[in-house]
Each structure stands twice: as C-alpha cells, then as structure tokens.
Design a protein around this motif. Sequence first.
Motif, short mmCIF file in Angstrom:
data_model
loop_
_atom_site.label_atom_id
_atom_site.label_comp_id
_atom_site.label_asym_id
_atom_site.label_seq_id
_atom_site.Cartn_x
_atom_site.Cartn_y
_atom_site.Cartn_z
N ASN A 1 2.58 4.81 3.66
CA ASN A 1 1.54 5.66 3.10
C ASN A 1 0.51 4.78 2.38
O ASN A 1 0.67 3.56 2.27
CB ASN A 1 2.15 6.67 2.13
N GLN A 2 -0.54 5.40 1.90
CA GLN A 2 -1.64 4.65 1.29
C GLN A 2 -1.19 3.84 0.08
O GLN A 2 -1.63 2.70 -0.13
CB GLN A 2 -2.77 5.60 0.92
N TRP A 3 -0.31 4.42 -0.74
CA TRP A 3 0.16 3.68 -1.91
C TRP A 3 0.87 2.39 -1.50
O TRP A 3 0.60 1.33 -2.05
CB TRP A 3 1.12 4.53 -2.74
N MET B 1 0.81 0.82 1.43
CA MET B 1 0.06 -0.11 2.28
C MET B 1 -0.70 -1.16 1.48
O MET B 1 -0.97 -2.25 1.98
CB MET B 1 -0.90 0.66 3.19
N GLN B 2 -1.02 -0.85 0.23
CA GLN B 2 -1.75 -1.84 -0.57
C GLN B 2 -0.94 -3.11 -0.79
O GLN B 2 -1.51 -4.16 -1.10
CB GLN B 2 -2.14 -1.27 -1.92
N SER C 1 5.11 4.31 -4.63
CA SER C 1 5.41 3.93 -3.25
C SER C 1 6.90 4.07 -2.96
O SER C 1 7.31 4.55 -1.90
CB SER C 1 4.96 2.50 -2.98
N ALA D 1 -6.10 -1.69 4.48
CA ALA D 1 -5.94 -0.94 3.23
C ALA D 1 -5.58 -1.87 2.08
O ALA D 1 -6.09 -1.72 0.96
CB ALA D 1 -4.87 0.13 3.40
N TYR E 1 -7.70 -2.33 -1.45
CA TYR E 1 -7.12 -2.24 -2.80
C TYR E 1 -7.37 -3.53 -3.58
O TYR E 1 -7.77 -3.49 -4.75
CB TYR E 1 -5.62 -1.98 -2.72
#
Length: 266
Positions: free
Chosen positions: A139-141, A143-144, A204, A229, A233
Amino acid sequence: MSDRAVVSRLSSSASNAGDDDACRQARIDLAACYRLIHRLGLDDSIYTHISARLPGTHDRFLINPYGLRFEEVTASNLVIVDVDGSVIDDPVGLGINPAGFTIHSAVHATRHDVACVLHTHTVAGVAVSSQADGLLPLNQWSMQFTGRLAYHDYEGIALDLDERSRLVADLGDKFVMVLRNHGLLTCGRSIGEAFKLMHNLERSCRAQLAIQAAGAPVARLSNSVAVKAAGQYAAGYDRIEVQGQPDTEWAAFKRMLDRSDAGYAD
C-alpha cells in the motif's frame, strides 16, 4: 522546573552545548515525541526509547529517565548522556536503561546526520518483524520504504556492546530498520522526521497484518511503482530537512498536544 532553568543547567552540565534556544527546543520537541508515541499507543511500559542529539554537540544526547512512562516525560526531566551512555545530567535521579541506549549509541556514534533515533516494540511491529519476508510493499504507506529499509537479525537483549558494529553495518545509510523478531527503528535528521517515519512504518505494519488476516486476493503493484512512490515520499522529507520548508505535519501534531497535554513542555 522552568524552561530557563533547564537551559541554565544544561549549559553548565555540558560544555559547548550550543545555542540555548536550540537546546530548549530540542528538549520540548523530544518530550512532545514521547507524549505522541504514548498517545498513539506505540510505547511499551517503561521500555523502548527515543534519543536526540543535543544541539551544538556530537557526543551529548537526551533520553528518557528509566522508570518513567512516556506520558510522564517532560522537557525538564530528560537525561543528558554521552555516546557511551554515561550520565552527564539526571534531573530526577533515575538513570537510564543501558540496554536501550546500546542501540541508540551505535547509531549516534556513526551517523552524524542523524539527530534522533526512535525505537518501538508494538504488536504490529513485532509481528511484521517476525515474518520471514518482513515489510511488504502492499500500500502507499509501505511503498515509501521500498529500497530504503534495513534489517538486523535478533541477537538477544541489546546488552552486548559488540553488537553495535553489526547493527550500524546493517543500517548503512538508511533511516528505517526492522529489528527482526524485536521491533522497529527509525532515524531522523530532526525529531519530527523520526516521529513521522515511525508513524508511517507502524501504520504500514498494521495494514499488512489486516490485509493478511482478510485472506482476500491482494492487488500487487509493480516494483517500478513502489520505487516511484518511495522517491516521492523521500522528496517530501528532503524539502523539510534539506531545503528548510516548514514541517506543517509535525507542527500540527504538537498543536494537538498543546490543546490537551501541554505539560510535556514543562
């Protein structure tokens, strides 16, 4: 104890302690970080730690007194230690947890770009740290952290000083580490950065466990998207830490404390 009294004692306890205002702000920000970690449920009784380099020094650090819960930490009761964990100034006489500072001292001694080290033992963090594949880019969290996450194998409770060299070798130049079968570690060029990295790392881990528990097919993203991504970030963090833009998120978190828990700045 007033902030001015804190600064006066700090200046007399550690030579070259730097600008009084910077030291005072570091104490306030570190106390805020302790309270926020408690507020978010990321603390572990009187264990785990957040340390910050004392402005104007390379070998003086602020850390919590051993025996206080995170919601009891204030700007004035933080302990000053050197890189070996020797106590320089201890306002409440409780000392520090030597096992806790072993990890922190390892990072501070070798990474002069790091102002703050934050370590947690949360249920989600420990659970993900115990999984063979560690943190997954689901997820986006999470992936950073693609390509920016280090791992260190568990060697027992961190009392052995010779573990420090292996820990910093595993960390390398990264700012985030999973301590396998143990917990999570973030470093920051500021206290706010270390906190925000931990906040996102913890979320995450919670999201990963929720996804795994759901048992539904997972929409996998390409590595190129995850790397993109992560870079986005990182650019956001650099705008604050390198380019000097205001850290509006950290300021918002502190305002939340000011409204309901302003004693952290005492």
